[in-house]
Scaffold this active site. Structure first.
Site, PDB file in Angstrom:
ATOM      1  N   SER A 134      36.654   8.101   1.290  1.00  0.00           N
ATOM      2  CA  SER A 134      35.317   7.519   1.128  1.00  0.00           C
ATOM      3  C   SER A 134      35.253   6.034   1.480  1.00  0.00           C
ATOM      4  O   SER A 134      34.971   5.176   0.637  1.00  0.00           O
ATOM      5  CB  SER A 134      34.840   7.767  -0.295  1.00  0.00           C
ATOM      6  OG  SER A 134      34.876   9.149  -0.535  1.00  0.00           O
ATOM      7  N   ARG A 167      36.742  -0.662   7.854  1.00  0.00           N
ATOM      8  CA  ARG A 167      37.137  -1.718   6.922  1.00  0.00           C
ATOM      9  C   ARG A 167      37.287  -1.106   5.545  1.00  0.00           C
ATOM     10  O   ARG A 167      36.640  -0.110   5.237  1.00  0.00           O
ATOM     11  CB  ARG A 167      36.111  -2.852   6.867  1.00  0.00           C
ATOM     12  CG  ARG A 167      34.792  -2.525   6.225  1.00  0.00           C
ATOM     13  CD  ARG A 167      33.729  -3.502   6.587  1.00  0.00           C
ATOM     14  NE  ARG A 167      33.388  -3.401   7.983  1.00  0.00           N
ATOM     15  CZ  ARG A 167      32.553  -2.478   8.491  1.00  0.00           C
ATOM     16  NH1 ARG A 167      31.982  -1.603   7.704  1.00  0.00           N
ATOM     17  NH2 ARG A 167      32.287  -2.426   9.772  1.00  0.00           N
ATOM     18  N   ASP A 185      32.523  11.033   1.110  1.00  0.00           N
ATOM     19  CA  ASP A 185      31.980  11.653  -0.116  1.00  0.00           C
ATOM     20  C   ASP A 185      30.482  11.946   0.001  1.00  0.00           C
ATOM     21  O   ASP A 185      29.985  12.932  -0.552  1.00  0.00           O
ATOM     22  CB  ASP A 185      32.291  10.816  -1.372  1.00  0.00           C
ATOM     23  CG  ASP A 185      31.936   9.347  -1.243  1.00  0.00           C
ATOM     24  OD1 ASP A 185      31.419   8.935  -0.186  1.00  0.00           O
ATOM     25  OD2 ASP A 185      32.177   8.593  -2.211  1.00  0.00           O
TER      26      ASP A 185
END
Ligand code: BGC
Length: 501
Positions: free
Chosen positions: A161, A176, A214
């Site tokens: 996630s 990132r 997610d």
């Protein structure tokens, strides 16, 4: 006659009254109210800008919001079957599940184990992270399947996630780290080979079939049981959403000549909304949060609304009111514990907002036990109001994202599946979000309070477990149908047989 003892505290009615507060405290509360209140007009302005930024993210030139294509290319119809492993690497825990999509429509069985994600791992070494994950998976397999050396490779959906570029569903190039993770050597790289190498070193009999976000998992898992679902959201440690786009509306994929009507789930990564600080009403506290974070300038929206940051915003306000402002709260007390960054999480704020007593005695106890502080009665009122302001702002700003996707897609009526600790546990978050949606989308007042809103944010099905399993099943289905777009290793989708029990 038996003595009556101390009077029990009175239950709190509404938001309490600030009328009897000392003048300087009242002034301070009014100042905080100005800083943290986002009125309906501002919500609309934010939403309109949000719609443009969602579009920009889909364009060739791109924008702040990544709008990542996920290669999840259909909704489930409830007839998916098979058994899959799912690994959920969220911000707080690591969860391993075994999900069986049963022959009975839209039903599933699940067994799962949770492992704590040690705090040191989040800022440690990449190798250690993958080794830890491989160990947890091995433990799960040994418990539920016996000797790993005797097993065929099991298919796994990996819920990762964080923002990741996916040229294929079984690939994820980390854009990132977010949510306070800061592990060197992973950003800019495909995490799948790193993960698989660790599995191989440990001899864990697993092959990764799909890497999912997610939010995409939440969208798909919720749509499995509710055909009105159009958006999947996480309001938890981080904040984000996914929805289904048409390939023809994704200019950055035009070079692939995908059929224009073919669906493609987009993981928005809307936490990055307004990184250029054009529209969000940031306070000096939001500026500090960003400056002191591992990735300044990133995730501007997320840093104002997500669970990881709510307690920290609150802490910064209190420290400021002790150190700098005229009123000097907690005068003469040692605030050393309160000075510790990230020492208060959003459950601390929830507890304050949930204090049922007129005199806020539970809040007083909490300050005493957690921070060694004794707030005065007026200070307790200020504390409660500050928590309400921060929690309300988070819910109202979050609604802008939902309104923006709905506006962009022209959804007048739909369901939005939401998961995450803030959505599930933060008091009033749902009602505040619903009220904000009403203001942004100009819904008329309800004739009957029991009437459903046109766009409703509802508790989602388990996206990272069931959603991951469904995505693996849907991908296998479309490979069978000959849609090979976004599949790097088709052989990893071959297992349809139920796993050995
Ligand atoms: C991540 C998203 C994720 C969200 C909720 C954000 O920090 O970038 O990928 O969906 O948190 O977990």
């Amino acid at each position: 006659m038996v003595g009556l003892g101390p009077k029990p505290p009175l239950p709190r009615k509404g938001t309490g009254t600030l009328d009897n507060l000392p003048k300087d405290l009242k002034k301070e509360i009014e100042h905080l109210e100005r800083l943290f209140t986002v009125d309906g007009a501002k919500l609309k302005e934010i939403t309109d800008h949000f719609v443009n930024e969602l579009e920009k993210g889909l364009s060739v030139q791109g924008g702040s919001i990544p709008m990542n294509p996920t290669w999840v290319m259909s909704f489930p119809d409830g007839n998916e079957t098979g058994t899959y492993l799912a690994l959920d690497m969220g911000g707080t825990n690591l969860r391993v599940c075994q999900v069986t999509l049963t022959e009975t429509k839209s039903e599933f069985d699940i067994i799962q184990s949770k492992y704590r994600m040690p705090e040191e791992l989040k800022t440690g070494d990449a190798e250690e992270l993958w080794e830890y994950i491989a160990d947890c998976l091995m433990q799960f397999i040994e418990t539920h399947h016996g000797d790993p050396t005797k097993l065929d490779k099991l298919p796994l959906g990996f819920t990762f996630s964080y923002p990741a570029t996916q040229n294929y569903i079984d690939e994820g190039i980390l854009q990132r780290w977010t949510k306070g993770f800061d592990i060197a050597g992973v950003e800019g790289h495909n995490v799948v080979p790193m993960f698989e190498a660790a599995l191989q070193r440990r001899g864990v009999p697993i092959k990764l079939t799909a890497l999912i976000n997610d939010t995409t998992g939440t969208l798909i898992a919720s749509a499995y049981t509710d055909p009105k679902m159009r958006i999947g959201c996480i309001f938890g440690t981080g904040c984000n959403a996914a929805y289904m786009e048409n390939c023809g509306s994704i200019p950055k994929l035009a070079h692939m000549n995908l059929p224009p009507d073919m669906p493609m789930a987009i993981n928005c990564e809307w936490g990055a909304f307004d990184n250029e600080h054009k529209v969000l009403p940031r306070t000096p506290y939001d500026v500090i949060i960003d400056k002191d974070s591992p990735r300044p300038g990133q995730q501007s929206f997320e840093k104002m609304v997500a669970g990881l940051y709510l307690g920290e915003i609150f802490r910064l306000v209190l420290v400021d009111l002790h150190d700098n402002q005229e009123i000097k709260i907690f005068a003469g007390q040692d605030i050393a514990k309160l000075r510790k960054a990230y020492s208060l999480d959003s459950s601390f704020l929830s507890a304050i907002e949930e204090d049922p007593f007129e005199n806020l005695s539970e809040t007083a106890d909490l300050f005493q036990s957690k921070l060694g502080l004794k707030p005065t009665a007026p200070e307790l009122e200020l504390i409660r109001r500050t928590a309400e302001l921060i929690g309300t702002r988070a819910a109202r700003l979050s609604a802008c994202g939902v309104a923006a996707i709905s506006k962009k897609k022209g959804y007048k009526e739909c369901h939005v599946g939401a998961d995450g600790s803030v959505f599930n546990k933060y008091p009033n978050f749902k009602a505040r979000g619903a009220q904000a949606l009403r203001e942004i989308l100009d819904w008329p007042e309800k004739a009957d309070p029991k009437e459903d809103d046109p766009i409703e944010i509802l508790a989602a099905e388990d996206g990272s477990g069931v959603g991951a399993a469904l995505i693996a099943a849907l991908t296998m289905q479309r490979i069978k149908q000959g849609n090979m777009h976004g599949i790097l290793h088709p052989e990893n989708f071959k297992t349809t047989e139920p796993l050995p029990a």
